[in-house]
Motif scaffolding. Structure first.
Motif, PDB file in Angstrom:
ATOM      1  N   ASP A  44       0.811  -1.224   0.000  1.00 33.65           N
ATOM      2  CA  ASP A  44       0.000   0.000   0.000  1.00 33.65           C
ATOM      3  C   ASP A  44       0.841   1.268   0.000  1.00 33.65           C
ATOM      4  O   ASP A  44       0.291   2.370  -0.051  1.00 33.65           O
ATOM      5  N   GLY A  45       2.158   1.103   0.080  1.00 31.44           N
ATOM      6  CA  GLY A  45       3.038   2.265   0.095  1.00 31.44           C
ATOM      7  C   GLY A  45       2.908   3.060   1.382  1.00 31.44           C
ATOM      8  O   GLY A  45       2.940   4.296   1.357  1.00 31.44           O
ATOM      9  N   ALA A  46       2.775   2.385   2.495  1.00 33.86           N
ATOM     10  CA  ALA A  46       2.620   3.056   3.789  1.00 33.86           C
ATOM     11  C   ALA A  46       3.904   3.774   4.174  1.00 33.86           C
ATOM     12  O   ALA A  46       4.948   3.616   3.534  1.00 33.86           O
ATOM     13  N   GLU A  47       3.817   4.561   5.236  1.00 32.69           N
ATOM     14  CA  GLU A  47       4.989   5.311   5.694  1.00 32.69           C
ATOM     15  C   GLU A  47       6.087   4.355   6.151  1.00 32.69           C
ATOM     16  O   GLU A  47       5.811   3.256   6.637  1.00 32.69           O
ATOM     17  N   GLU A  48       7.317   4.818   6.008  1.00 37.81           N
ATOM     18  CA  GLU A  48       8.482   4.003   6.366  1.00 37.81           C
ATOM     19  C   GLU A  48       8.423   3.563   7.823  1.00 37.81           C
ATOM     20  O   GLU A  48       8.779   2.422   8.153  1.00 37.81           O
ATOM     21  N   TRP A  49       7.954   4.438   8.708  1.00 35.49           N
ATOM     22  CA  TRP A  49       7.872   4.110  10.134  1.00 35.49           C
ATOM     23  C   TRP A  49       6.941   2.920  10.362  1.00 35.49           C
ATOM     24  O   TRP A  49       7.255   2.035  11.155  1.00 35.49           O
ATOM     25  N   ASP A  50       5.791   2.911   9.687  1.00 40.17           N
ATOM     26  CA  ASP A  50       4.835   1.805   9.837  1.00 40.17           C
ATOM     27  C   ASP A  50       5.445   0.484   9.364  1.00 40.17           C
ATOM     28  O   ASP A  50       5.276  -0.555  10.020  1.00 40.17           O
ATOM     29  N   ILE A  51       6.136   0.526   8.244  1.00 43.56           N
ATOM     30  CA  ILE A  51       6.755  -0.678   7.689  1.00 43.56           C
ATOM     31  C   ILE A  51       7.851  -1.186   8.636  1.00 43.56           C
ATOM     32  O   ILE A  51       7.922  -2.380   8.933  1.00 43.56           O
ATOM     33  N   LYS A  52       8.667  -0.256   9.124  1.00 46.61           N
ATOM     34  CA  LYS A  52       9.753  -0.620  10.031  1.00 46.61           C
ATOM     35  C   LYS A  52       9.196  -1.200  11.330  1.00 46.61           C
ATOM     36  O   LYS A  52       9.696  -2.199  11.849  1.00 46.61           O
ATOM     37  N   ASN A  53       8.153  -0.592  11.856  1.00 45.59           N
ATOM     38  CA  ASN A  53       7.521  -1.059  13.089  1.00 45.59           C
ATOM     39  C   ASN A  53       6.918  -2.459  12.894  1.00 45.59           C
ATOM     40  O   ASN A  53       7.040  -3.323  13.768  1.00 45.59           O
ATOM     41  N   ALA A  54       6.279  -2.677  11.765  1.00 49.16           N
ATOM     42  CA  ALA A  54       5.710  -3.993  11.463  1.00 49.16           C
ATOM     43  C   ALA A  54       6.821  -5.031  11.353  1.00 49.16           C
ATOM     44  O   ALA A  54       6.654  -6.182  11.787  1.00 49.16           O
ATOM     45  N   GLY A  55       7.944  -4.648  10.796  1.00 49.76           N
ATOM     46  CA  GLY A  55       9.097  -5.541  10.694  1.00 49.76           C
ATOM     47  C   GLY A  55       9.626  -5.934  12.066  1.00 49.76           C
ATOM     48  O   GLY A  55       9.994  -7.087  12.298  1.00 49.76           O
ATOM     49  N   LYS A  56       9.629  -4.976  12.998  1.00 46.18           N
ATOM     50  CA  LYS A  56      10.063  -5.274  14.361  1.00 46.18           C
ATOM     51  C   LYS A  56       9.107  -6.259  15.033  1.00 46.18           C
ATOM     52  O   LYS A  56       9.536  -7.139  15.785  1.00 46.18           O
ATOM     53  N   LEU A  57       7.820  -6.116  14.768  1.00 46.88           N
ATOM     54  CA  LEU A  57       6.838  -7.045  15.328  1.00 46.88           C
ATOM     55  C   LEU A  57       7.069  -8.466  14.802  1.00 46.88           C
ATOM     56  O   LEU A  57       6.953  -9.443  15.550  1.00 46.88           O
ATOM     57  N   VAL A  58       7.407  -8.570  13.524  1.00 49.45           N
ATOM     58  CA  VAL A  58       7.692  -9.878  12.925  1.00 49.45           C
ATOM     59  C   VAL A  58       8.908 -10.496  13.615  1.00 49.45           C
ATOM     60  O   VAL A  58       8.885 -11.672  14.008  1.00 49.45           O
ATOM     61  N   GLU A  59       9.964  -9.701  13.786  1.00 48.38           N
ATOM     62  CA  GLU A  59      11.182 -10.202  14.428  1.00 48.38           C
ATOM     63  C   GLU A  59      10.899 -10.671  15.858  1.00 48.38           C
ATOM     64  O   GLU A  59      11.387 -11.723  16.285  1.00 48.38           O
ATOM     65  N   GLU A  60      10.126  -9.877  16.593  1.00 49.16           N
ATOM     66  CA  GLU A  60       9.805 -10.225  17.974  1.00 49.16           C
ATOM     67  C   GLU A  60       9.001 -11.529  18.041  1.00 49.16           C
ATOM     68  O   GLU A  60       9.257 -12.388  18.889  1.00 49.16           O
ATOM     69  N   SER A  61       8.048 -11.671  17.139  1.00 54.85           N
ATOM     70  CA  SER A  61       7.243 -12.894  17.105  1.00 54.85           C
ATOM     71  C   SER A  61       8.100 -14.105  16.751  1.00 54.85           C
ATOM     72  O   SER A  61       7.934 -15.180  17.326  1.00 54.85           O
ATOM     73  N   GLU A  62       9.023 -13.921  15.816  1.00 55.37           N
ATOM     74  CA  GLU A  62       9.913 -15.013  15.428  1.00 55.37           C
ATOM     75  C   GLU A  62      10.808 -15.434  16.600  1.00 55.37           C
ATOM     76  O   GLU A  62      11.078 -16.621  16.786  1.00 55.37           O
ATOM     77  N   LYS A  63      11.244 -14.463  17.404  1.00 52.47           N
ATOM     78  CA  LYS A  63      12.042 -14.783  18.582  1.00 52.47           C
ATOM     79  C   LYS A  63      11.223 -15.598  19.580  1.00 52.47           C
ATOM     80  O   LYS A  63      11.742 -16.518  20.216  1.00 52.47           O
ATOM     81  N   MET A  64       9.956 -15.264  19.716  1.00 50.76           N
ATOM     82  CA  MET A  64       9.092 -15.992  20.645  1.00 50.76           C
ATOM     83  C   MET A  64       8.844 -17.422  20.144  1.00 50.76           C
ATOM     84  O   MET A  64       8.760 -18.348  20.948  1.00 50.76           O
ATOM     85  N   VAL A  65       8.721 -17.597  18.832  1.00 49.98           N
ATOM     86  CA  VAL A  65       8.572 -18.944  18.272  1.00 49.98           C
ATOM     87  C   VAL A  65       9.808 -19.760  18.617  1.00 49.98           C
ATOM     88  O   VAL A  65       9.697 -20.914  19.074  1.00 49.98           O
TER      89      VAL A  65
END
Length: 110
Positions: A44-65
């Motif tokens: 959707d071409g969202a703001e860089e901050w939103d994309i970066k924040n979503a990426g951090k959530l993915v990393e955190e979830s992967e660490k929990m897995v």
């Protein structure tokens, strides 16, 4: 160890394995959801901050897995030791806690 102590340990360790199997599955689902959300932001071409924040959530979830998978492996090993010891005892062969423990091991291995 007497039968009562073994049954108590079977109940406790089985509960731990079942909880960690469920927890690990939930974290895996969370990773999928967060990846989809991040990919949608990118598409959707969202703001860089939103994309970066979503990426951090993915990393955190992967660490929990990874964390729950490690704890699950340890819990399965603990339970397997108790189950193997209980197999030699005739008084526990058809015990509900023993059968539930074996089922939990099968589920965790799947």
């Amino acid at each position: 160890m007497d039968s009562q102590a073994i049954k108590k340990q079977l109940k406790i360790k089985t509960g731990v394995v079942q909880r960690l199997v469920k927890e690990n599955g939930l974290y895996k689902k969370e990773v999928e959801q967060n990846v989809a959300k991040r990919d949608k932001f990118i598409a959707d071409g969202a703001e860089e901050w939103d994309i970066k924040n979503a990426g951090k959530l993915v990393e955190e979830s992967e660490k929990m897995v990874q964390d729950t998978a490690t704890r699950l492996a340890a819990a399965v090993a603990d339970l397997r030791v108790i189950v193997d010891g209980a197999k030699t005892r005739e008084d526990l062969a058809e015990d509900a806690d023993f059968l539930k423990a074996q089922e939990a091991l099968e589920t965790a291995s799947a």
